[in-house]
Design a protein around this motif. Sequence first.
Motif, PDB file in Angstrom:
ATOM      1  N   LEU A 257     -40.707  34.860 -39.282  1.00  0.00           N
ATOM      2  CA  LEU A 257     -41.172  34.315 -40.182  1.00  0.00           C
ATOM      3  C   LEU A 257     -41.762  34.457 -41.337  1.00  0.00           C
ATOM      4  O   LEU A 257     -41.643  34.361 -43.157  1.00  0.00           O
ATOM      5  N   THR A 258     -42.434  33.140 -40.752  1.00  0.00           N
ATOM      6  CA  THR A 258     -43.520  32.687 -41.221  1.00  0.00           C
ATOM      7  C   THR A 258     -44.324  33.453 -42.091  1.00  0.00           C
ATOM      8  O   THR A 258     -45.017  33.503 -43.368  1.00  0.00           O
ATOM      9  N   GLN A 259     -44.375  34.695 -41.599  1.00  0.00           N
ATOM     10  CA  GLN A 259     -45.392  35.754 -41.842  1.00  0.00           C
ATOM     11  C   GLN A 259     -44.659  36.741 -42.930  1.00  0.00           C
ATOM     12  O   GLN A 259     -45.378  37.657 -43.889  1.00  0.00           O
ATOM     13  N   VAL A 260     -43.250  36.408 -43.450  1.00  0.00           N
ATOM     14  CA  VAL A 260     -43.028  37.017 -44.207  1.00  0.00           C
ATOM     15  C   VAL A 260     -43.151  36.737 -45.174  1.00  0.00           C
ATOM     16  O   VAL A 260     -43.008  36.075 -45.630  1.00  0.00           O
ATOM     17  N   PRO A 261     -43.839  37.660 -46.439  1.00  0.00           N
ATOM     18  CA  PRO A 261     -43.760  37.729 -47.853  1.00  0.00           C
ATOM     19  C   PRO A 261     -42.644  37.257 -48.619  1.00  0.00           C
ATOM     20  O   PRO A 261     -41.488  37.839 -48.609  1.00  0.00           O
ATOM     21  N   GLY A 262     -42.280  36.088 -48.989  1.00  0.00           N
ATOM     22  CA  GLY A 262     -40.911  35.151 -49.922  1.00  0.00           C
ATOM     23  C   GLY A 262     -40.105  34.705 -49.430  1.00  0.00           C
ATOM     24  O   GLY A 262     -39.312  35.077 -50.431  1.00  0.00           O
ATOM     25  N   ILE A 263     -40.849  34.509 -48.063  1.00  0.00           N
ATOM     26  CA  ILE A 263     -39.714  34.077 -47.655  1.00  0.00           C
ATOM     27  C   ILE A 263     -38.834  32.221 -47.501  1.00  0.00           C
ATOM     28  O   ILE A 263     -38.025  32.488 -47.509  1.00  0.00           O
ATOM     29  N   GLY A 264     -40.030  32.010 -48.427  1.00  0.00           N
ATOM     30  CA  GLY A 264     -39.489  30.050 -49.045  1.00  0.00           C
ATOM     31  C   GLY A 264     -38.625  30.472 -49.626  1.00  0.00           C
ATOM     32  O   GLY A 264     -37.884  29.860 -50.314  1.00  0.00           O
ATOM     33  N   GLU A 265     -38.750  31.590 -50.682  1.00  0.00           N
ATOM     34  CA  GLU A 265     -37.072  31.668 -51.721  1.00  0.00           C
ATOM     35  C   GLU A 265     -36.160  32.151 -51.287  1.00  0.00           C
ATOM     36  O   GLU A 265     -34.989  32.124 -51.467  1.00  0.00           O
ATOM     37  N   ALA A 266     -36.002  32.986 -49.920  1.00  0.00           N
ATOM     38  CA  ALA A 266     -35.057  33.626 -49.201  1.00  0.00           C
ATOM     39  C   ALA A 266     -34.540  31.823 -48.701  1.00  0.00           C
ATOM     40  O   ALA A 266     -32.761  32.546 -48.321  1.00  0.00           O
ATOM     41  N   PHE A 267     -34.771  31.084 -48.337  1.00  0.00           N
ATOM     42  CA  PHE A 267     -34.559  30.082 -47.308  1.00  0.00           C
ATOM     43  C   PHE A 267     -34.477  28.764 -48.682  1.00  0.00           C
ATOM     44  O   PHE A 267     -34.170  27.537 -47.908  1.00  0.00           O
ATOM     45  N   ALA A 268     -34.376  29.367 -50.270  1.00  0.00           N
ATOM     46  CA  ALA A 268     -33.983  28.579 -50.978  1.00  0.00           C
ATOM     47  C   ALA A 268     -32.797  27.580 -50.926  1.00  0.00           C
ATOM     48  O   ALA A 268     -32.476  26.150 -50.979  1.00  0.00           O
ATOM     49  N   SER A 269     -31.922  27.923 -50.484  1.00  0.00           N
ATOM     50  CA  SER A 269     -30.301  27.231 -49.983  1.00  0.00           C
ATOM     51  C   SER A 269     -29.784  26.609 -48.748  1.00  0.00           C
ATOM     52  O   SER A 269     -29.417  25.411 -48.519  1.00  0.00           O
ATOM     53  N   VAL A 270     -31.433  26.727 -48.125  1.00  0.00           N
ATOM     54  CA  VAL A 270     -31.139  26.023 -46.450  1.00  0.00           C
ATOM     55  C   VAL A 270     -31.896  25.045 -46.544  1.00  0.00           C
ATOM     56  O   VAL A 270     -33.278  24.596 -46.575  1.00  0.00           O
ATOM     57  N   LYS A 271     -31.203  23.726 -46.373  1.00  0.00           N
ATOM     58  CA  LYS A 271     -31.167  22.536 -46.432  1.00  0.00           C
ATOM     59  C   LYS A 271     -31.970  21.779 -44.508  1.00  0.00           C
ATOM     60  O   LYS A 271     -32.721  21.135 -44.733  1.00  0.00           O
ATOM     61  N   VAL A 272     -31.118  22.234 -43.736  1.00  0.00           N
ATOM     62  CA  VAL A 272     -31.730  22.347 -42.817  1.00  0.00           C
ATOM     63  C   VAL A 272     -31.733  23.033 -41.813  1.00  0.00           C
ATOM     64  O   VAL A 272     -31.327  24.340 -42.064  1.00  0.00           O
ATOM     65  N   LEU A 273     -33.181  23.284 -41.277  1.00  0.00           N
ATOM     66  CA  LEU A 273     -33.868  24.831 -40.575  1.00  0.00           C
ATOM     67  C   LEU A 273     -33.762  23.614 -39.672  1.00  0.00           C
ATOM     68  O   LEU A 273     -35.212  23.021 -39.521  1.00  0.00           O
TER      69      LEU A 273
END
Length: 513
Positions: free
Chosen positions: A260-276
């Motif tokens: 997933l770290t290789q997916v562009p824009g992945i940080g925005e997709a995880f914006a709602s995630v408090k706990v990974l």
Amino acid sequence: MQQPVRIYDVITANLASQPSAPALEYGDHRWTWTEVDDRIRRLAQALRDAGVEAGDRIATLDKNNAACLELTFAASLIGAVNAVVNFRLSSEEIRYVLDDSQAVLLFAGPDFVPIAAGLAAELPHLRRIVALGGEDDEYEAFLAGADPLTEVFAADDDTAFLQLYTSGTTGRPKGAMLTHRSVGSHTARVAPAYDMDARTVNLVAMPLFHVGGTCWALGSMYAGGRTIVVRDLVPDQLLALITGEQATHVFLVPAVIGMLTQVPGIGEAFASVKVLGYGGSPMPLPTAQAAVATFPSGLYSVYGMTEMSGTFCVLRPEDHRDADRPHLLGSAGRVIAGNEARVVDPATGHDVPVGQPGELLIRSEQIMSGYWRNPAATAATITDGWLHTGDIVRIDEEGYVYVVDRAKDMLISGGENVYPAEVERVLTEHPDIAEVAVVGAPHPTWGETPVAYVVPAPGREIDPDALITYARERLAHYKCPTSVVVLEALPRNAMAKILKQPLRDRAEQLVNQ
């Protein structure tokens, strides 16, 4: 909520406090706490009507399905046990688990009904196979045809209700018996450790035959949050679900996080995630660094095991981002409150000085009651209330745990435990093989991969590709060697014991070529 005395308190407490709130989701199905309670109580009565008695095992064989959680809760209400089968196993391994569990009913998903039907003749204790989902779904009718259970079994703290299988050094899976005490204690401890509450939207993407699936789900249910069961972990679908449902909690294996770290824009997709959360295998340092740089979420590294009902050690978000102590990224975190840890010399059993390596022992209410029908393995694993993890660790002055080695030679591939003895047992049954030794080699995607060193039987020749195919017909693919090396003899010490370290060194060179 207070710590549950019985696991069904997870349901009844939320039923009393928020009966109409969303509780459980799976595909297009969404159930409130009232609906979940009604479904589970009907299912429990249906099990009892089908002749399931206290102490009996039922089994679930399917990809992730909310029905597996319903069956676990329903079994707990009548004193029975849900043995959740690893759907990735070969048919031979599935037969072994079903036979060992002595399951009287099997709930099988559409992909697995043919396998189950083919095995039924070999399992005289198995009275019925109930199709779970698909065109021939029998589960909903089975559930709906019963009245809600009114007479609940009088379980005590040490009554088992969940049985998850973990492979062992004997080469055969062992059924860890998880109890109201062990799972209830784990659930009450990890929900606050993961900052779960009634606002939690938790994605359960890890398989439910793992504690990382079932016990992760129980955490958010205990906290009163919304729990979403994901059938298949497909990255594109997972991202759409995270953004569409505004998920707050997600648990994955390091291999998936690395992808997933290789997916562009992945940080925005995880914006709602408090706990990974992540666990199941060590996170390579470059992947951990990439995760810290990529995800805005709070990162939680989890160290646990089936015999502990799940997690007992957590590396929290502030540890991941501690610029003054970057070495913490190599730690498994600190032991969760309520658990005691010791590090001992494996040879003497005596405690070692702080910072020195030794075997990690844990004492906790989270410990399983034992291995099903395997008192010898239980006695070897639990002594005087202490669980022998089999891991060699060191613990520093601040209480951070660092895993140094795995004492039992286990390797981890893509988050799945692989025990060389199990693979060796299968390979030595091949007529062309005289001896075999399996070791783990580093793999850039899966963490580790099995490599087999084989010595041919007299007058025989070994085809490596054919041997890999042979293994895949008898073992889950993640357990099968990806490389086979033919040797004239295996390295041994003066006592004729096989030396695996030279083989590991050679395997690392082989993989890195």
